[in-house]
Design a protein around this motif. Structure first.
Motif, PDB file in Angstrom:
ATOM      1  N   ASN A  81     107.393  22.971  95.656  1.00 48.99           N
ATOM      2  CA  ASN A  81     106.377  23.360  96.631  1.00 48.99           C
ATOM      3  C   ASN A  81     107.029  23.979  97.865  1.00 48.99           C
ATOM      4  OD1 ASN A  81     107.547  21.079  97.682  1.00 48.99           O
ATOM      5  ND2 ASN A  81     105.647  20.093  98.278  1.00 48.99           N
ATOM      6  N   LYS A  82     106.208  24.523  98.766  1.00 57.62           N
ATOM      7  CA  LYS A  82     106.727  25.219  99.943  1.00 57.62           C
ATOM      8  C   LYS A  82     107.466  24.272 100.875  1.00 57.62           C
ATOM      9  CE  LYS A  82     103.252  28.913  99.990  1.00 57.62           C
ATOM     10  NZ  LYS A  82     102.188  29.579 100.791  1.00 57.62           N
ATOM     11  N   GLU A  83     107.005  23.033 100.979  1.00 58.46           N
ATOM     12  CA  GLU A  83     107.670  22.063 101.854  1.00 58.46           C
ATOM     13  C   GLU A  83     108.974  21.544 101.269  1.00 58.46           C
ATOM     14  OE1 GLU A  83     104.551  21.949 100.912  1.00 58.46           O
ATOM     15  OE2 GLU A  83     103.568  22.591 102.780  1.00 58.46           O
ATOM     16  N   LYS A  84     109.249  21.862  99.997  1.00 57.58           N
ATOM     17  CA  LYS A  84     110.476  21.454  99.304  1.00 57.58           C
ATOM     18  C   LYS A  84     110.633  19.937  99.235  1.00 57.58           C
ATOM     19  CE  LYS A  84     113.033  25.688 100.388  1.00 57.58           C
ATOM     20  NZ  LYS A  84     112.888  26.205  99.006  1.00 57.58           N
ATOM     21  N   ASP A  85     109.528  19.214  99.198  1.00 59.00           N
ATOM     22  CA  ASP A  85     109.592  17.769  99.037  1.00 59.00           C
ATOM     23  C   ASP A  85     109.106  17.320  97.660  1.00 59.00           C
ATOM     24  OD1 ASP A  85     106.922  18.291  99.297  1.00 59.00           O
ATOM     25  OD2 ASP A  85     106.627  17.147 101.134  1.00 59.00           O
ATOM     26  N   GLN A  86     108.740  18.297  96.796  1.00 59.30           N
ATOM     27  CA  GLN A  86     108.346  17.989  95.428  1.00 59.30           C
ATOM     28  C   GLN A  86     109.042  18.977  94.491  1.00 59.30           C
ATOM     29  OE1 GLN A  86     104.081  17.988  94.990  1.00 59.30           O
ATOM     30  NE2 GLN A  86     103.753  16.691  96.781  1.00 59.30           N
ATOM     31  N   LYS A  87     109.875  18.436  93.605  1.00 53.94           N
ATOM     32  CA  LYS A  87     110.604  19.264  92.649  1.00 53.94           C
ATOM     33  C   LYS A  87     110.362  18.708  91.247  1.00 53.94           C
ATOM     34  CE  LYS A  87     114.303  20.372  95.929  1.00 53.94           C
ATOM     35  NZ  LYS A  87     115.780  20.329  96.175  1.00 53.94           N
ATOM     36  N   PHE A  88     110.078  19.616  90.318  1.00 50.69           N
ATOM     37  CA  PHE A  88     109.786  19.209  88.953  1.00 50.69           C
ATOM     38  C   PHE A  88     110.355  20.234  87.987  1.00 50.69           C
ATOM     39  CE2 PHE A  88     107.033  19.478  85.174  1.00 50.69           C
ATOM     40  CZ  PHE A  88     107.236  18.202  84.663  1.00 50.69           C
ATOM     41  N   SER A  89     110.955  19.754  86.914  1.00 54.14           N
ATOM     42  CA  SER A  89     111.458  20.632  85.858  1.00 54.14           C
ATOM     43  C   SER A  89     111.179  19.990  84.511  1.00 54.14           C
ATOM     44  CB  SER A  89     112.962  20.894  86.027  1.00 54.14           C
ATOM     45  OG  SER A  89     113.704  19.706  85.856  1.00 54.14           O
ATOM     46  N   LEU A  90     110.860  20.826  83.532  1.00 59.74           N
ATOM     47  CA  LEU A  90     110.548  20.360  82.178  1.00 59.74           C
ATOM     48  C   LEU A  90     111.212  21.300  81.186  1.00 59.74           C
ATOM     49  CD1 LEU A  90     108.958  18.419  80.314  1.00 59.74           C
ATOM     50  CD2 LEU A  90     107.088  20.087  80.385  1.00 59.74           C
ATOM     51  N   ALA A  91     112.129  20.759  80.372  1.00 56.97           N
ATOM     52  CA  ALA A  91     112.824  21.543  79.351  1.00 56.97           C
ATOM     53  C   ALA A  91     112.274  21.176  77.982  1.00 56.97           C
ATOM     54  CB  ALA A  91     114.320  21.268  79.409  1.00 56.97           C
ATOM     55  N   HIS A 130     125.257  12.628  63.162  1.00 63.66           N
ATOM     56  CA  HIS A 130     124.752  13.932  63.589  1.00 63.66           C
ATOM     57  C   HIS A 130     123.290  14.062  63.163  1.00 63.66           C
ATOM     58  CE1 HIS A 130     128.956  15.122  64.298  1.00 63.66           C
ATOM     59  NE2 HIS A 130     129.221  14.525  63.145  1.00 63.66           N
ATOM     60  N   ASP A 131     122.482  14.565  64.080  1.00 65.09           N
ATOM     61  CA  ASP A 131     121.058  14.772  63.791  1.00 65.09           C
ATOM     62  C   ASP A 131     120.611  16.086  64.416  1.00 65.09           C
ATOM     63  OD1 ASP A 131     120.157  12.365  62.365  1.00 65.09           O
ATOM     64  OD2 ASP A 131     120.721  11.324  64.212  1.00 65.09           O
ATOM     65  N   PHE A 132     119.695  16.773  63.731  1.00 67.16           N
ATOM     66  CA  PHE A 132     119.054  17.971  64.252  1.00 67.16           C
ATOM     67  C   PHE A 132     117.558  17.706  64.345  1.00 67.16           C
ATOM     68  CE2 PHE A 132     122.971  19.611  62.509  1.00 67.16           C
ATOM     69  CZ  PHE A 132     123.369  20.546  63.455  1.00 67.16           C
ATOM     70  N   GLY A 133     116.962  18.187  65.430  1.00 62.93           N
ATOM     71  CA  GLY A 133     115.533  17.973  65.614  1.00 62.93           C
ATOM     72  C   GLY A 133     115.026  18.710  66.832  1.00 62.93           C
ATOM     73  N   SER A 134     114.159  18.061  67.596  1.00 63.03           N
ATOM     74  CA  SER A 134     113.565  18.652  68.793  1.00 63.03           C
ATOM     75  C   SER A 134     113.663  17.647  69.938  1.00 63.03           C
ATOM     76  CB  SER A 134     112.098  19.029  68.556  1.00 63.03           C
ATOM     77  OG  SER A 134     111.983  19.944  67.482  1.00 63.03           O
ATOM     78  N   GLY A 135     113.634  18.169  71.148  1.00 64.03           N
ATOM     79  CA  GLY A 135     113.751  17.286  72.304  1.00 64.03           C
ATOM     80  C   GLY A 135     113.013  17.823  73.516  1.00 64.03           C
ATOM     81  N   ILE A 136     112.719  16.916  74.430  1.00 61.37           N
ATOM     82  CA  ILE A 136     112.066  17.240  75.704  1.00 61.37           C
ATOM     83  C   ILE A 136     112.789  16.465  76.810  1.00 61.37           C
ATOM     84  CG2 ILE A 136     109.942  17.142  77.063  1.00 61.37           C
ATOM     85  CD1 ILE A 136     108.351  17.247  74.505  1.00 61.37           C
ATOM     86  N   THR A 137     113.052  17.145  77.912  1.00 59.41           N
ATOM     87  CA  THR A 137     113.691  16.505  79.062  1.00 59.41           C
ATOM     88  C   THR A 137     112.935  16.898  80.316  1.00 59.41           C
ATOM     89  OG1 THR A 137     115.855  16.598  77.991  1.00 59.41           O
ATOM     90  CG2 THR A 137     115.824  16.230  80.371  1.00 59.41           C
ATOM     91  N   GLY A 138     112.642  15.923  81.164  1.00 62.72           N
ATOM     92  CA  GLY A 138     111.919  16.186  82.416  1.00 62.72           C
ATOM     93  C   GLY A 138     112.582  15.494  83.591  1.00 62.72           C
ATOM     94  N   ASN A 139     112.468  16.124  84.757  1.00 67.76           N
ATOM     95  CA  ASN A 139     113.011  15.557  85.996  1.00 67.76           C
ATOM     96  C   ASN A 139     111.995  15.764  87.116  1.00 67.76           C
ATOM     97  OD1 ASN A 139     116.093  14.816  85.598  1.00 67.76           O
ATOM     98  ND2 ASN A 139     115.707  16.713  84.459  1.00 67.76           N
ATOM     99  N   LEU A 140     111.824  14.731  87.930  1.00 66.01           N
ATOM    100  CA  LEU A 140     110.892  14.791  89.051  1.00 66.01           C
ATOM    101  C   LEU A 140     111.533  14.135  90.264  1.00 66.01           C
ATOM    102  CD1 LEU A 140     108.045  15.173  90.358  1.00 66.01           C
ATOM    103  CD2 LEU A 140     107.470  12.910  89.441  1.00 66.01           C
ATOM    104  N   LYS A 141     111.398  14.790  91.414  1.00 66.50           N
ATOM    105  CA  LYS A 141     111.832  14.201  92.686  1.00 66.50           C
ATOM    106  C   LYS A 141     110.734  14.451  93.703  1.00 66.50           C
ATOM    107  CE  LYS A 141     115.677  13.775  95.911  1.00 66.50           C
ATOM    108  NZ  LYS A 141     117.053  14.209  96.268  1.00 66.50           N
ATOM    109  N   TRP A 142     110.192  13.375  94.245  1.00 65.78           N
ATOM    110  CA  TRP A 142     109.050  13.452  95.161  1.00 65.78           C
ATOM    111  C   TRP A 142     109.416  12.681  96.428  1.00 65.78           C
ATOM    112  CZ3 TRP A 142     103.336  12.912  93.258  1.00 65.78           C
ATOM    113  CH2 TRP A 142     102.475  13.230  94.311  1.00 65.78           C
ATOM    114  N   LYS A 143     109.533  13.401  97.515  1.00 65.94           N
ATOM    115  CA  LYS A 143     109.832  12.785  98.815  1.00 65.94           C
ATOM    116  C   LYS A 143     108.514  12.615  99.556  1.00 65.94           C
ATOM    117  CE  LYS A 143     112.872  13.241 102.827  1.00 65.94           C
ATOM    118  NZ  LYS A 143     113.873  14.099 103.518  1.00 65.94           N
TER     119      LYS A 143
END
Length: 439
Positions: free
Chosen positions: A308-318, A350-363
Motif C-alpha cells: 500500500n501507499k503507506e508501506k505498512d502492508q506488504k503481501f506476496s503470493l507465489a 525426491h518429489d515433483f509436484g506443485s507448491g504455494i508460498t505466501g508472505n504477509l507483513k502488516w504494521k
C-alpha cells in the motif's frame, strides 16, 4: 477666549491627521477594495473547490486567488494532449511530482476557462496592479534623543551553492530484526508447591535484502534469512542440563520479471535445516542434528506482490505449478530417516509436484506488527504445509514482547493419536530488540 482654544485644538488635530496620513505611513488599500471602487465586479469562485470532503477545512489553492489577466489567458486547445516524448523522468519515486504538476495544470485550466468565458469578472490586469505597500520601522537614536522612521527593505535572497554530487541510489534495501528474549524463575527448595528453577532464552534473527523496485520497476528479487534458537533448562533430564526447544534455520529467495501490473514470472527457492543436535529426554537417542533433516524446495510459476501507499502492508503470493522438493538426512545411523518421510536406509527423497508460498507483513502502528508465512507442497499423493505467525509488541524501541506460533501438517510423518497429522508449537517471550533498515 473659548473660541481661541477651540480653534487651536482643531488646528492641532488637523495637523496630526495630515502628518499621520502622509509623512509616517502610506495607507494600504486592498486590491479587491480598489476593484470595488472602480466599479468592477469582483470574481467569485465556487466554495466547493477549496473544501476537503473529510474535514471541510479551507485549503489554500490557486483557485482562491482573484482572476488576473496576465497575457496567458488565450484559448489552449492542446493543453490536455501535451507531447511527452523525450520528457525528463526521475529514476525513482516521481509520483508525488506528477500529482503536483497535474493539480497545478488543472487549476490553471479552470482559471483560463473562467477568464475567457466571463471577462467581466476579471478585476485586475497584471500590468496595472498597484505597488505593494511599504513597511516602516522606528529606531531610537540615543545620541540625539530622536526617533528615526526608515523604510524596511527586505534583504536580497541568498543563493545557496548546489554541490554537483551524484545522487546515491540504493539498488538493494536491507532490513534487520534481532531479538534476545528470556524467561526466568527461581523457587526455593522448601516452596510448599514444589517446582524447579528454570531459565529459557530465545534468540531470533531475521535479515531481509531485497532489490529496490523503485530503481528496477520491472524486476523483483527478495531474499529472507531467518534463524530461531531456543535454550531451556532441563531438570528432568539426567544426561544434560540444557536442551534445545527450538532450532530453525530457513532461507527464502524469489526472483521474477514483470508480466502485467503486479504479477511476475518467477522462480523461488526455500531451504530449511537446523544446526545443533537434539536428543530425546533421559536418553542418548538423537532426534535431529545438522542437515538431519534438511529440506530444499524449488518452484517455477508466477508471483503476485502488493504494497500500500503507506508501506505498512506488504503481501506476496507465489504460485508454482511446477515444484521440486528434496528431503535429506545426513545421519541415518543414529537418526531414523522415516521420521522425516525418507525411506529406511536412504539419505534422499525426491518429489515433483506443485507448491504455494505466501508472505504477509502488516504494521498496525508503531508498536504492533504481524508477520505471517505459509507454504504448501503436494506431489498429489501426500500434502505438507506450514503456517507461521509472529506478533511483535514493542514496549520501547529496544524492548518488546513476541508471540510466535507454528502450525504444521505433514502426511509423511507417522500419525499421532491426538494430533493426527498436525503438529503445533507456540512461544511467548519478552526481551531486547534491535532493528535497522536502509531507505
Amino acid at each position: 477666549m473659548k473660541k481661541r482654544v477651540f480653534t487651536s485644538i482643531f488646528t492641532i488635530c488637523i495637523t496630526l491627521l495630515a502628518f499621520q496620513g502622509g509623512a509616517i505611513t502610506k495607507r494600504y488599500v486592498p486590491p479587491r477594495k480598489q476593484a470595488l471602487t472602480m466599479n468592477v465586479t469582483p470574481s467569485v469562485l465556487s466554495d466547493w473547490a477549496t473544501l476537503t470532503p473529510d474535514s471541510g477545512s479551507v485549503e489554500a489553492t490557486m483557485l482562491q486567488m482573484p482572476l488576473i489577466f496576465d497575457g496567458d489567458n488565450a484559448p489552449c486547445t492542446g493543453c490536455a494532449k501535451k507531447d511527452t516524448a523525450g520528457a525528463l523522468t526521475l529514476n525513482a519515486g516521481d509520483q508525488w511530482l506528477t500529482d503536483a504538476m497535474q493539480e497545478t495544470e488543472r487549476s490553471r485550466q479552470i482559471r483560463r476557462e473562467a477568464t475567457i468565458a466571463h471577462p467581466e469578472n476579471v478585476p485586475f490586469n497584471k500590468d496595472l496592479l498597484p505597488e505593494p505597500p511599504k513597511q516602516y520601522a522606528i529606531d531610537a537614536d540615543p545620541s540625539t534623543g530622536k526617533f528615526k522612521i526608515q523604510e524596511v527593505v527586505p534583504p536580497p535572497p541568498v543563493e545557496i551553492p548546489i554541490k554537483d554530487e551524484p545522487v546515491k541510489i540504493h539498488n538493494w534495501l536491507h532490513s534487520f530484526d534481532g531479538s534476545l528474549h528470556f524467561t526466568q524463575a527461581y523457587i526455593s527448595k522448601n516452596w510448599y508447591q514444589g517446582g524447579y528453577n528454570n531459565l529459557s532464552v530465545l534468540a531470533d534473527i531475521k535479515w531481509d535484502f531485497n532489490l529496490n523496485t523503485n530503481v528496477h520497476p520491472n524486476m523483483t528479487f527478495t531474499n529472507t534469512l531467518h534463524y530461531r534458537l531456543g535454550l531451556v533448562t532441563a531438570h528432568n533430564d539426567q544426561y544434560r542440563k540444557v536442551t534445545f526447544n527450538e532450532d530453525n534455520f530457513q532461507f527464502n529467495s524469489t526472483i521474477g520479471f514483470k508480466a502485467v501490473k503486479k504479477w511476475y514470472y518467477s522462480a523461488s527457492a526455500q531451504f530449511k535445516t537446523q544446526f545443533f543436535t537434539n536428543y530425546k529426554e533421559n536418553t542418548m537417542e538423537m532426534k535431529a542434528a545438522f542437515l538431519a533433516p534438511a529440506e530444499l524446495n524449488l518452484g517455477l510459476g508466477m508471483t503476485f506482490t502488493h504494497e500500500n501507499k503507506e508501506k505498512d502492508q506488504k503481501f506476496s503470493l507465489a504460485i508454482n505449478p511446477l515444484s521440486y522438493n528434496m528431503k535429506y538426512s545426513r545421519n541415518i545411523t543414529d537418526i531414523s530417516p522415516t521420521d522425516f518421510g525418507i525411506e529406511e536406509g536412504h539419505h534422499f527423497k525426491h518429489d515433483f509436484g506443485s507448491g504455494i508460498t505466501g508472505n504477509l507483513k502488516w504494521k498496525f502502528n508503531a508498536y504492533i506488527t504481524w508477520s505471517a508465512q505459509f507454504d504448501v507442497f503436494t506431489n498429489y499423493k501426500y500434502l505438507q504445509a506450514n503456517w507461521m505467525n509472529t506478533f511483535d509488541f514493542y514496549v520501547t524501541r529496544h524492548l518488546s514482547t513476541q508471540i510466535y506460533t507454528h502450525l504444521r501438517f505433514d502426511r509423511n510423518h507417522p500419525r499421532d493419536e491426538k494430533w493426527h497429522y498436525f503438529q503445533f508449537r507456540e512461544s511467548l517471550s519478552f526481551g531486547l530488540t534491535y532493528r535497522f533498515a536502509t531507505i
